[in-house]
Scaffold this motif. Structure first.
Motif, PDB file in Angstrom:
ATOM      1  N   SER A 168       1.017  -1.188  -0.107  1.00  0.00           N
ATOM      2  CA  SER A 168       0.078  -0.268  -0.123  1.00  0.00           C
ATOM      3  C   SER A 168       0.650   1.140   0.300  1.00  0.00           C
ATOM      4  O   SER A 168       0.999   2.465  -0.759  1.00  0.00           O
ATOM      5  CB  SER A 168      -0.974   0.137   1.042  1.00  0.00           C
ATOM      6  N   ALA A 169       2.024   1.244   0.980  1.00  0.00           N
ATOM      7  CA  ALA A 169       2.828   2.796   0.574  1.00  0.00           C
ATOM      8  C   ALA A 169       3.454   2.727  -0.551  1.00  0.00           C
ATOM      9  O   ALA A 169       3.245   3.704  -1.220  1.00  0.00           O
ATOM     10  CB  ALA A 169       3.994   2.094   1.900  1.00  0.00           C
ATOM     11  N   GLU A 170       4.037   1.768  -1.528  1.00  0.00           N
ATOM     12  CA  GLU A 170       4.157   1.480  -3.051  1.00  0.00           C
ATOM     13  C   GLU A 170       3.555   1.858  -3.659  1.00  0.00           C
ATOM     14  O   GLU A 170       3.742   2.805  -4.621  1.00  0.00           O
ATOM     15  CB  GLU A 170       4.572   0.113  -3.311  1.00  0.00           C
ATOM     16  N   ALA A 171       2.393   1.077  -3.711  1.00  0.00           N
ATOM     17  CA  ALA A 171       0.881   1.993  -4.735  1.00  0.00           C
ATOM     18  C   ALA A 171       0.881   3.641  -4.076  1.00  0.00           C
ATOM     19  O   ALA A 171       0.696   4.761  -5.321  1.00  0.00           O
ATOM     20  CB  ALA A 171      -0.293   1.881  -4.150  1.00  0.00           C
ATOM     21  N   GLY A 172       0.629   3.844  -2.836  1.00  0.00           N
ATOM     22  CA  GLY A 172       0.251   5.774  -2.575  1.00  0.00           C
ATOM     23  C   GLY A 172       1.878   6.181  -3.363  1.00  0.00           C
ATOM     24  O   GLY A 172       1.876   7.384  -3.341  1.00  0.00           O
ATOM     25  N   PHE A 173       3.583   5.870  -2.650  1.00  0.00           N
ATOM     26  CA  PHE A 173       4.867   6.727  -2.925  1.00  0.00           C
ATOM     27  C   PHE A 173       4.408   6.701  -5.106  1.00  0.00           C
ATOM     28  O   PHE A 173       4.928   7.393  -4.701  1.00  0.00           O
ATOM     29  CB  PHE A 173       5.712   6.449  -2.579  1.00  0.00           C
ATOM     30  N   ARG A 174       4.548   5.790  -5.047  1.00  0.00           N
ATOM     31  CA  ARG A 174       3.947   5.751  -6.928  1.00  0.00           C
ATOM     32  C   ARG A 174       3.386   6.503  -7.324  1.00  0.00           C
ATOM     33  O   ARG A 174       3.688   8.221  -8.474  1.00  0.00           O
ATOM     34  CB  ARG A 174       3.819   4.261  -7.209  1.00  0.00           C
ATOM     35  N   GLU A 175       1.723   7.034  -6.907  1.00  0.00           N
ATOM     36  CA  GLU A 175       1.048   7.699  -6.908  1.00  0.00           C
ATOM     37  C   GLU A 175       1.612   9.365  -7.203  1.00  0.00           C
ATOM     38  O   GLU A 175       0.971  10.263  -7.288  1.00  0.00           O
ATOM     39  CB  GLU A 175       0.169   7.532  -6.261  1.00  0.00           C
ATOM     40  N   ILE A 176       2.072   9.905  -5.812  1.00  0.00           N
ATOM     41  CA  ILE A 176       2.839  10.902  -5.153  1.00  0.00           C
ATOM     42  C   ILE A 176       3.499  11.424  -6.501  1.00  0.00           C
ATOM     43  O   ILE A 176       3.918  12.650  -7.020  1.00  0.00           O
ATOM     44  CB  ILE A 176       2.656  10.745  -3.584  1.00  0.00           C
ATOM     45  N   ALA A 177       4.221  10.982  -6.340  1.00  0.00           N
ATOM     46  CA  ALA A 177       5.503  10.909  -7.567  1.00  0.00           C
ATOM     47  C   ALA A 177       4.926  10.940  -8.973  1.00  0.00           C
ATOM     48  O   ALA A 177       5.797  11.558  -9.674  1.00  0.00           O
ATOM     49  CB  ALA A 177       6.502   9.523  -7.038  1.00  0.00           C
ATOM     50  N   ARG A 178       3.887  10.531  -8.923  1.00  0.00           N
ATOM     51  CA  ARG A 178       3.368  10.704 -10.794  1.00  0.00           C
ATOM     52  C   ARG A 178       2.979  11.744 -10.774  1.00  0.00           C
ATOM     53  O   ARG A 178       3.567  12.516 -11.386  1.00  0.00           O
ATOM     54  CB  ARG A 178       2.301   9.244 -11.266  1.00  0.00           C
ATOM     55  N   LEU A 179       2.101  12.318  -9.593  1.00  0.00           N
ATOM     56  CA  LEU A 179       0.924  13.879  -9.360  1.00  0.00           C
ATOM     57  C   LEU A 179       2.113  14.581  -9.660  1.00  0.00           C
ATOM     58  O   LEU A 179       1.462  16.051 -10.154  1.00  0.00           O
ATOM     59  CB  LEU A 179       0.008  13.456  -8.594  1.00  0.00           C
ATOM     60  N   THR A 180       3.372  14.556  -8.704  1.00  0.00           N
ATOM     61  CA  THR A 180       4.581  16.008  -8.818  1.00  0.00           C
ATOM     62  C   THR A 180       5.186  15.578 -10.044  1.00  0.00           C
ATOM     63  O   THR A 180       5.984  16.567  -9.790  1.00  0.00           O
ATOM     64  CB  THR A 180       5.319  16.189  -7.198  1.00  0.00           C
ATOM     65  N   ARG A 181       4.799  14.517 -11.301  1.00  0.00           N
ATOM     66  CA  ARG A 181       6.774  14.506 -11.638  1.00  0.00           C
ATOM     67  C   ARG A 181       7.606  14.079 -11.140  1.00  0.00           C
ATOM     68  O   ARG A 181       9.005  14.800 -11.923  1.00  0.00           O
ATOM     69  CB  ARG A 181       6.183  15.694 -12.640  1.00  0.00           C
ATOM     70  N   GLY A 182       7.507  13.491 -10.393  1.00  0.00           N
ATOM     71  CA  GLY A 182       8.665  13.501  -9.154  1.00  0.00           C
ATOM     72  C   GLY A 182       9.154  11.794 -10.045  1.00  0.00           C
ATOM     73  O   GLY A 182       9.136  11.233 -11.057  1.00  0.00           O
ATOM     74  N   ALA A 183       9.550  10.776  -9.148  1.00  0.00           N
ATOM     75  CA  ALA A 183      10.029   9.510  -9.287  1.00  0.00           C
ATOM     76  C   ALA A 183       9.938   8.763  -8.104  1.00  0.00           C
ATOM     77  O   ALA A 183      10.264   9.218  -7.133  1.00  0.00           O
ATOM     78  CB  ALA A 183      11.628   9.451  -9.659  1.00  0.00           C
ATOM     79  N   TYR A 184      10.089   7.619  -8.055  1.00  0.00           N
ATOM     80  CA  TYR A 184       9.944   6.174  -7.187  1.00  0.00           C
ATOM     81  C   TYR A 184      10.965   6.015  -7.367  1.00  0.00           C
ATOM     82  O   TYR A 184      11.216   5.497  -8.053  1.00  0.00           O
ATOM     83  CB  TYR A 184       8.459   5.658  -7.099  1.00  0.00           C
ATOM     84  N   ARG A 197      28.255  10.310 -13.477  1.00  0.00           N
ATOM     85  CA  ARG A 197      28.401   9.283 -12.658  1.00  0.00           C
ATOM     86  C   ARG A 197      27.597   7.726 -12.857  1.00  0.00           C
ATOM     87  O   ARG A 197      28.262   7.325 -12.169  1.00  0.00           O
ATOM     88  CB  ARG A 197      27.778  10.291 -10.635  1.00  0.00           C
ATOM     89  N   GLY A 198      26.235   8.458 -13.914  1.00  0.00           N
ATOM     90  CA  GLY A 198      25.972   6.894 -13.905  1.00  0.00           C
ATOM     91  C   GLY A 198      25.132   6.843 -12.632  1.00  0.00           C
ATOM     92  O   GLY A 198      24.478   7.363 -11.811  1.00  0.00           O
ATOM     93  N   GLY A 199      24.985   4.782 -12.593  1.00  0.00           N
ATOM     94  CA  GLY A 199      24.156   4.260 -11.122  1.00  0.00           C
ATOM     95  C   GLY A 199      22.971   5.205 -11.075  1.00  0.00           C
ATOM     96  O   GLY A 199      21.998   5.104 -11.408  1.00  0.00           O
ATOM     97  N   ALA A 200      22.946   5.792 -10.103  1.00  0.00           N
ATOM     98  CA  ALA A 200      21.212   5.814  -9.351  1.00  0.00           C
ATOM     99  C   ALA A 200      21.108   7.723  -9.837  1.00  0.00           C
ATOM    100  O   ALA A 200      19.957   8.050  -9.718  1.00  0.00           O
ATOM    101  CB  ALA A 200      21.384   5.892  -7.995  1.00  0.00           C
ATOM    102  N   ALA A 201      21.283   8.486 -10.472  1.00  0.00           N
ATOM    103  CA  ALA A 201      21.469   9.167 -11.061  1.00  0.00           C
ATOM    104  C   ALA A 201      20.896   8.851 -12.432  1.00  0.00           C
ATOM    105  O   ALA A 201      20.158   9.387 -12.618  1.00  0.00           O
ATOM    106  CB  ALA A 201      23.202  10.411 -10.808  1.00  0.00           C
ATOM    107  N   ALA A 202      22.146   7.947 -13.029  1.00  0.00           N
ATOM    108  CA  ALA A 202      21.052   7.454 -14.348  1.00  0.00           C
ATOM    109  C   ALA A 202      19.671   7.049 -14.224  1.00  0.00           C
ATOM    110  O   ALA A 202      18.879   7.886 -14.885  1.00  0.00           O
ATOM    111  CB  ALA A 202      21.852   6.677 -15.102  1.00  0.00           C
ATOM    112  N   LEU A 203      19.141   6.619 -13.006  1.00  0.00           N
ATOM    113  CA  LEU A 203      18.042   5.735 -13.073  1.00  0.00           C
ATOM    114  C   LEU A 203      17.303   6.480 -12.895  1.00  0.00           C
ATOM    115  O   LEU A 203      16.181   7.618 -13.393  1.00  0.00           O
ATOM    116  CB  LEU A 203      18.237   5.016 -11.859  1.00  0.00           C
ATOM    117  N   LEU A 204      16.887   7.917 -12.298  1.00  0.00           N
ATOM    118  CA  LEU A 204      16.734   9.505 -12.108  1.00  0.00           C
ATOM    119  C   LEU A 204      16.467   9.755 -13.026  1.00  0.00           C
ATOM    120  O   LEU A 204      15.017  10.113 -13.573  1.00  0.00           O
ATOM    121  CB  LEU A 204      17.793   9.881 -10.820  1.00  0.00           C
TER     122      LEU A 204
END
Length: 233
Positions: free
Chosen positions: A169-185, A221-228
């Motif tokens: 449930s946390a994942e679903a909510g976190f993903r939706e907040i990230a989507r609505l704010t144009r951020g990332a999960y 740097r690649g890594g997590a920065a590239a994923l972001l």
């Protein structure tokens, strides 16, 4: 200002259109100003281990941001029976470390709604470039959170939701907040310390220097920065 207390230091829109605007806007570094990033953290008891980890790595975020023009951070945290506090805006790494070191996790329910409303209130008083939220649970109605998150998205403030653990449930909510704010999960596992350090640095670079700075940081740097960067495209 929202109903979050100040800590005195003692104790769904078009993502491509948004990114196009980000690329065109002058960055805080180019304007000679600092980027502003809200770092929001769940300080309920289940977070004690990761809170201690954050104390050791937050300096990397300042160091990376300083290379592209600097960063001011406001720490927001909640814990216990309705306690939710915000620090002053500060570029002072040592001062933020002292503040965080004086905070202890306490049992309580999540207060993500208060964090989002606070973020909205801060944006009404001055530019906020990005927000990081770190937590492991969501105990509030997602429809209520989505309404405020949508408003934050319209203000152009991406929220980067970082989840510990695998609560569905946390994942679903976190993903939706990230989507609505144009951020990332993101979720991190056994290598959480390394990934969190990389992600915090990448978001700090974005907050201080914008999309172009993040692209340059990712290329180096690649890594997590590239994923972001990939999630923001």
């Amino acid at each position: 200002m929202s109903n979050i207390k100040r800590h005195d230091g003692t104790g769904g829109g078009d993502v491509e259109a948004f990114l196009a605007r980000v690329r065109e806007m002058p960055t805080p570094a180019a304007a000679g100003a600092r980027g502003r990033l809200v770092l929001a953290m769940d300080a309920t008891m289940s977070r004690q281990h990761s809170w201690d980890m954050a104390l050791n790595i937050q300096g990397d975020m300042f160091a990376e941001a300083g290379r592209v023009g600097g960063l001011e951070i406001q720490l927001v945290y909640f814990r216990g029976n309705g306690e939710c506090r915000a620090s002053r805006w500060t570029p002072d790494t040592a001062g933020l470390a002292r503040l965080m070191s004086g905070i202890r996790c306490m049992g309580g329910r999540t207060q993500i709604g208060r964090v989002l409303k606070h973020l909205r209130g801060e944006a009404a008083q001055g530019k906020v470039n990005a927000c990081i939220y770190i937590g492991d649970a969501l105990e509030e109605p997602i429809d209520d959170l989505s309404q405020v998150a949508g408003e934050i998205g319209l203000l152009g403030i991406p929220v980067f939701m970082f989840q510990e653990g695998r609560d569905a449930s946390a994942e679903a909510g976190f993903r939706e907040i990230a989507r609505l704010t144009r951020g990332a999960y993101f979720r991190f596992g056994s290598d959480a310390a390394k990934i969190l350090r990389e992600l915090l640095a990448a978001v700090a670079v974005y907050a201080a220097g914008g999309y172009a700075a993040l692209e340059n940081h990712s290329a180096q740097r690649g890594g997590a920065a590239a994923l972001l960067l990939q999630q923001m495209k």
